[in-house]
Design an enzyme around this catalytic site. Structure first.
Site, PDB file in Angstrom:
ATOM      1  N   LYS A 198       0.877  -1.188   0.000  1.00  0.00           N
ATOM      2  CA  LYS A 198       0.000   0.000   0.000  1.00  0.00           C
ATOM      3  C   LYS A 198       0.903   1.222   0.000  1.00  0.00           C
ATOM      4  O   LYS A 198       1.416   1.640   1.033  1.00  0.00           O
ATOM      5  CB  LYS A 198      -0.890  -0.021   1.246  1.00  0.00           C
ATOM      6  CG  LYS A 198      -2.255   0.614   1.083  1.00  0.00           C
ATOM      7  CD  LYS A 198      -2.277   2.104   0.880  1.00  0.00           C
ATOM      8  CE  LYS A 198      -1.985   2.938   2.102  1.00  0.00           C
ATOM      9  NZ  LYS A 198      -1.728   4.349   1.701  1.00  0.00           N
ATOM     10  N   GLY A 251       6.266   5.255   8.699  1.00  0.00           N
ATOM     11  CA  GLY A 251       5.476   6.486   8.685  1.00  0.00           C
ATOM     12  C   GLY A 251       5.505   7.165  10.034  1.00  0.00           C
ATOM     13  O   GLY A 251       6.496   7.075  10.762  1.00  0.00           O
ATOM     14  N   SER A 252       4.387   7.811  10.356  1.00  0.00           N
ATOM     15  CA  SER A 252       4.345   8.634  11.569  1.00  0.00           C
ATOM     16  C   SER A 252       4.061   7.806  12.815  1.00  0.00           C
ATOM     17  O   SER A 252       3.435   6.750  12.745  1.00  0.00           O
ATOM     18  CB  SER A 252       3.258   9.700  11.419  1.00  0.00           C
ATOM     19  OG  SER A 252       2.000   9.088  11.277  1.00  0.00           O
ATOM     20  N   GLU A 273       8.860   1.313  11.396  1.00  0.00           N
ATOM     21  CA  GLU A 273      10.022   2.187  11.207  1.00  0.00           C
ATOM     22  C   GLU A 273       9.469   3.598  11.218  1.00  0.00           C
ATOM     23  O   GLU A 273       8.760   3.991  10.293  1.00  0.00           O
ATOM     24  CB  GLU A 273      10.721   1.840   9.887  1.00  0.00           C
ATOM     25  CG  GLU A 273      12.142   2.347   9.841  1.00  0.00           C
ATOM     26  CD  GLU A 273      12.242   3.698   9.202  1.00  0.00           C
ATOM     27  OE1 GLU A 273      12.221   4.699   9.960  1.00  0.00           O
ATOM     28  OE2 GLU A 273      12.337   3.767   7.976  1.00  0.00           O
ATOM     29  N   CYS A 307      13.467  10.240   7.670  1.00  0.00           N
ATOM     30  CA  CYS A 307      13.272   9.843   9.067  1.00  0.00           C
ATOM     31  C   CYS A 307      14.555  10.035   9.871  1.00  0.00           C
ATOM     32  O   CYS A 307      14.517  10.149  11.082  1.00  0.00           O
ATOM     33  CB  CYS A 307      12.785   8.405   9.132  1.00  0.00           C
ATOM     34  SG  CYS A 307      13.701   7.309   8.075  1.00  0.00           S
ATOM     35  N   GLU A 408       9.244  16.066  15.449  1.00  0.00           N
ATOM     36  CA  GLU A 408       9.724  15.824  14.089  1.00  0.00           C
ATOM     37  C   GLU A 408       9.006  16.775  13.141  1.00  0.00           C
ATOM     38  O   GLU A 408       7.783  16.777  13.073  1.00  0.00           O
ATOM     39  CB  GLU A 408       9.433  14.372  13.685  1.00  0.00           C
ATOM     40  CG  GLU A 408       9.873  14.071  12.268  1.00  0.00           C
ATOM     41  CD  GLU A 408       9.751  12.599  11.907  1.00  0.00           C
ATOM     42  OE1 GLU A 408       8.644  12.042  12.041  1.00  0.00           O
ATOM     43  OE2 GLU A 408      10.759  12.008  11.486  1.00  0.00           O
TER      44      GLU A 408
HETATM   45  P1  NAI Z   1       1.403   8.741   7.718  1.00  0.00           P
HETATM   46  O1  NAI Z   1       1.997   7.989   8.833  1.00  0.00           O
HETATM   47  O2  NAI Z   1      -0.022   9.212   7.817  1.00  0.00           O
HETATM   48  O3  NAI Z   1       1.505   7.882   6.356  1.00  0.00           O
HETATM   49  C1  NAI Z   1       2.361   6.799   6.131  1.00  0.00           C
HETATM   50  C2  NAI Z   1       1.588   5.654   5.484  1.00  0.00           C
HETATM   51  O4  NAI Z   1       0.600   5.187   6.399  1.00  0.00           O
HETATM   52  C3  NAI Z   1       0.820   6.036   4.219  1.00  0.00           C
HETATM   53  O5  NAI Z   1       0.869   4.965   3.297  1.00  0.00           O
HETATM   54  C4  NAI Z   1      -0.597   6.207   4.737  1.00  0.00           C
HETATM   55  O6  NAI Z   1      -1.577   6.013   3.746  1.00  0.00           O
HETATM   56  C5  NAI Z   1      -0.671   5.116   5.771  1.00  0.00           C
HETATM   57  N1  NAI Z   1      -1.714   5.290   6.799  1.00  0.00           N
HETATM   58  C6  NAI Z   1      -2.219   6.464   7.270  1.00  0.00           C
HETATM   59  N2  NAI Z   1      -3.173   6.217   8.190  1.00  0.00           N
HETATM   60  C7  NAI Z   1      -3.280   4.853   8.305  1.00  0.00           C
HETATM   61  C8  NAI Z   1      -4.085   3.979   9.091  1.00  0.00           C
HETATM   62  N3  NAI Z   1      -4.996   4.467   9.952  1.00  0.00           N
HETATM   63  N4  NAI Z   1      -3.910   2.652   8.964  1.00  0.00           N
HETATM   64  C9  NAI Z   1      -2.992   2.162   8.126  1.00  0.00           C
HETATM   65  N5  NAI Z   1      -2.216   2.931   7.343  1.00  0.00           N
HETATM   66  C10 NAI Z   1      -2.349   4.261   7.430  1.00  0.00           C
HETATM   67  O7  NAI Z   1       2.314   9.983   7.434  1.00  0.00           O
HETATM   68  P2  NAI Z   1       1.884  11.371   6.758  1.00  0.00           P
HETATM   69  O8  NAI Z   1       0.579  11.852   7.278  1.00  0.00           O
HETATM   70  O9  NAI Z   1       1.997  11.216   5.308  1.00  0.00           O
HETATM   71  O10 NAI Z   1       3.033  12.325   7.318  1.00  0.00           O
HETATM   72  C11 NAI Z   1       2.878  12.891   8.609  1.00  0.00           C
HETATM   73  C12 NAI Z   1       4.167  12.883   9.374  1.00  0.00           C
HETATM   74  O11 NAI Z   1       4.605  11.554   9.590  1.00  0.00           O
HETATM   75  C13 NAI Z   1       5.332  13.546   8.682  1.00  0.00           C
HETATM   76  O12 NAI Z   1       5.313  14.913   8.833  1.00  0.00           O
HETATM   77  C14 NAI Z   1       6.493  12.877   9.380  1.00  0.00           C
HETATM   78  O13 NAI Z   1       6.736  13.512  10.607  1.00  0.00           O
HETATM   79  C15 NAI Z   1       6.004  11.481   9.638  1.00  0.00           C
HETATM   80  N6  NAI Z   1       6.496  10.546   8.604  1.00  0.00           N
HETATM   81  C16 NAI Z   1       7.600   9.790   8.884  1.00  0.00           C
HETATM   82  C17 NAI Z   1       8.133   8.968   7.912  1.00  0.00           C
HETATM   83  C18 NAI Z   1       9.342   8.148   8.175  1.00  0.00           C
HETATM   84  O14 NAI Z   1      10.063   7.826   7.257  1.00  0.00           O
HETATM   85  N7  NAI Z   1       9.583   7.743   9.388  1.00  0.00           N
HETATM   86  C19 NAI Z   1       7.560   8.893   6.560  1.00  0.00           C
HETATM   87  C20 NAI Z   1       6.369   9.676   6.391  1.00  0.00           C
HETATM   88  C21 NAI Z   1       5.885  10.483   7.388  1.00  0.00           C
END
Ligand code: NAI
Ligand code: MG
Length: 505
Positions: A198, A251-252, A273, A307, A408
């Site tokens: 996904k 992700g977050s 991660e 990250c 972050e």
């Molecule tokens: P996010 O954590 O919402 O998105 C990451 C992935 O999770 C995407 O594929 C999203 O569709 C999926 N996702 C979102 N809600 C979900 C749920 N309830 N169940 C399962 N999957 C779900 O991150 P977002 O909103 O794009 O970015 C927000 C913040 O997150 C950023 O500002 C950053 O601080 C952090 N982040 C950290 C990352 C890392 O590499 N550690 C990568 C992306 C974001």
């Protein structure tokens, strides 16, 4: 679908990319291309222009169910992990890496359009690292071993085998769309699992293109499936589905908490991660020229959307002004622009309007709480006004307690803070709920080793920053995650251990 009009400054789109964007894009389930059952779609946007790039299917719970059934059927049939030999599986993964290299310019343009990053970076960093990742794990298929255990029961023979977990739902972010997918897919495949990927809703294109390469490479149908869609719908349904054995997520932290909660009813395996607020420490005895350049790119590489961004910069007080000035000079040389423009920039836009608002919110908060920017601090206008461009920003006069120093930001913002002695900076560096990476710049070996031992983070960089390799484990302490990706550790992360007892006398 009609193609968007791209700015004149863009390099020509490859014919394959043009054709891909003009097509009706579909989900990839069980080796077939299908629309979402509900017909729902969403738009993916070029963050350099704010214009719609393509419409992609928005997978809902019923599409997730179809993908899980397909992956389950393939897994249960043994078509991947039992009917093919380890060597045949390795060869297929290797062939996929070859195809990724052959299609590198296409994959690079798709990631550059979708994410905004400079296409040259995508082509020289993201795509080759992704292909390398597949090659490294192609080699692993023939090396996943168990052990014979010297049990103390007379006449008993005991051994272990490593088996795949089953169906893995892999949920990835938008900062390195192809590479973050590769980090998870390659070890999961090598360990014999079937996969549902996904991609992030901001950057779904390269994942769909990758599915074509899986098809061309000749993987059995159902081994690799792609569901484009939103986190709250497609992602959440994957997490809750009883037919999914494991979720691998990047992700977050807030979504990670939701995933932990939503996976509780099925107790599926979860590896995470997550992000960080990584401390980067410059001692006065360091090679300061090297440290200045290193700290600049630790902060602003990939626009800080990393990250492991070195976003808390601690500088020994007696060289503080000199180092900050050096960084400001480096930052002044950084060219920000559209990722697809012919004259390649160093940095593109941030990924979305939402991310722009979040990062600008942090910058405003920094000013409001008394921090000063020595450079940057504004959204870029002019020819870049329709995209989501932010000046690389260096804050000083920052206390550890400020929001900009604790949370972050995931954008081009770094906080530079002075320190007086080693014990003090060690304590301050570790005073964070995160623990993904940490680093230091020094010529003193004892300091280097002491800090490597005492910094509470999964990766320590000494006189360098940001290096990763498929062979070296990567992941977080504390709230930066569960488990380790890459290296042998990722094979463990995507396999179960079985202990077998046999009466042998
Ligand atoms: P996010 O954590 O919402 O998105 C990451 C992935 O999770 C995407 O594929 C999203 O569709 C999926 N996702 C979102 N809600 C979900 C749920 N309830 N169940 C399962 N999957 C779900 O991150 P977002 O909103 O794009 O970015 C927000 C913040 O997150 C950023 O500002 C950053 O601080 C952090 N982040 C950290 C990352 C890392 O590499 N550690 C990568 C992306 C974001
Ligand atoms: Mg989100």
């Amino acid at each position: 679908m009609t193609l968007p009009v791209f700015p004149e400054t863009y390099i020509d789109l490859l014919p394959e990319v043009r054709a891909f964007l003009g097509e009706e894009l579909k989900l990839y389930i069980g080796g077939r291309w299908v629309p979402a059952l509900s017909g729902a779609t969403f738009e993916t946007v070029d963050p350099s222009t704010g214009r719609v790039l393509a419409r992609v299917p928005s997978a809902q719970a019923e599409d997730v169910d179809a993908a899980v059934r397909a992956a389950r059927q393939t897994f249960d049939s043994g078509a991947w992990h039992l009917k093919l030999t380890a060597s045949e599986r390795g060869r297929l993964i290797w062939r996929l890496a070859d195809l990724m290299e052959a299609h590198a310019p296409i994959l690079a343009q798709l990631d550059a359009l979708d994410n905004g990053k400079p296409v040259k970076k995508a082509q020289t960093v993201d795509v080759p690292l992704s292909a390398d990742h597949f090659r490294y794990y192609a080699g692993w298929t023939t090396k996943i071993e168990g052990a014979t255990i010297p049990v103390s029961t007379p006449g008993m023979f005991n051994y272990t085998v490593r088996e795949p977990i089953g169906v893995c739902g892999l949920i990835v972010p938008w900062n390195y769309p192809l590479l973050m997918a590769a980090w998870k897919i390659a070890p999961a495949l090598a360990a014999g699992n079937c996969i549902i990927l996904k991609p992030a809703e901001q950057t779904p294109l390269s994942a769909l293109y990758l599915a074509r390469l899986f098809e061309e490479a000749g993987f059995p149908p159902g081994v690799f499936n792609v569901l484009t869609g939103y986190g709250e719908t497609a992602g959440a349904a994957l997490v809750e589905h009883p037919g999914v054995d494991k979720i691998g997520f990047t992700g977050s932290a807030s979504v990670a908490r939701t995933i932990i909660r939503n996976s509780a009813s099925t107790l599926k395996r979860v590896s995470l991660e997550l992000g960080g607020k990584s401390p980067n420490i410059i001692f006065a005895d360091a090679d300061l020229e090297q440290a200045v350049v290193g700290a600049t790119w630790a902060s602003f590489g990939n626009n800080g959307q990393s990250c492991t961004a070195g976003s808390r910069l601690y500088i020994e007080r007696r060289v503080f002004d000199r180092v900050v000035e050096g960084i400001a000079d480096e930052v002044a040389k950084i060219r920000v622009g559209m990722g697809m423009q012919a004259e390649q920039p160093d940095l593109g836009p941030v990924v979305s309007g939402d991310q722009l608002n979040t990062v600008m919110g942090y910058i405003q908060d920094g000013y409001a709480s008394g921090a000063h920017s020595v450079i940057g601090g504004k959204r870029l206008g002019g020819a870049l006004a329709d995209g989501y461009f932010i000046e690389p920003t260096v804050f000083v006069n920052v206390q550890d307690s400020l929001k900009i120093a604790r949370e972050e930001i995931f954008g081009p913002v770094v906080c530079a803070m002075p320190f007086d002695d080693a014990d003090e900076v060690l304590r301050r560096a570790n005073e964070t709920p995160f623990g993904l990476a940490a680093g230091l710049w020094t010529r003193d070996l004892a300091t280097a080793h002491r800090f490597a031992a005492k910094l509470r983070a999964g990766t320590i960089w000494i006189n360098t920053w940001g290096d990763t390799d498929a062979a070296s484990p990567f992941g977080g302490y504390k709230q930066s995650g569960h488990g380790r990706e890459m290296g042998k550790e990722a094979i463990d992360l995507y396999s179960e251990v079985k202990s077998v007892w046999l009466r042998a006398d």
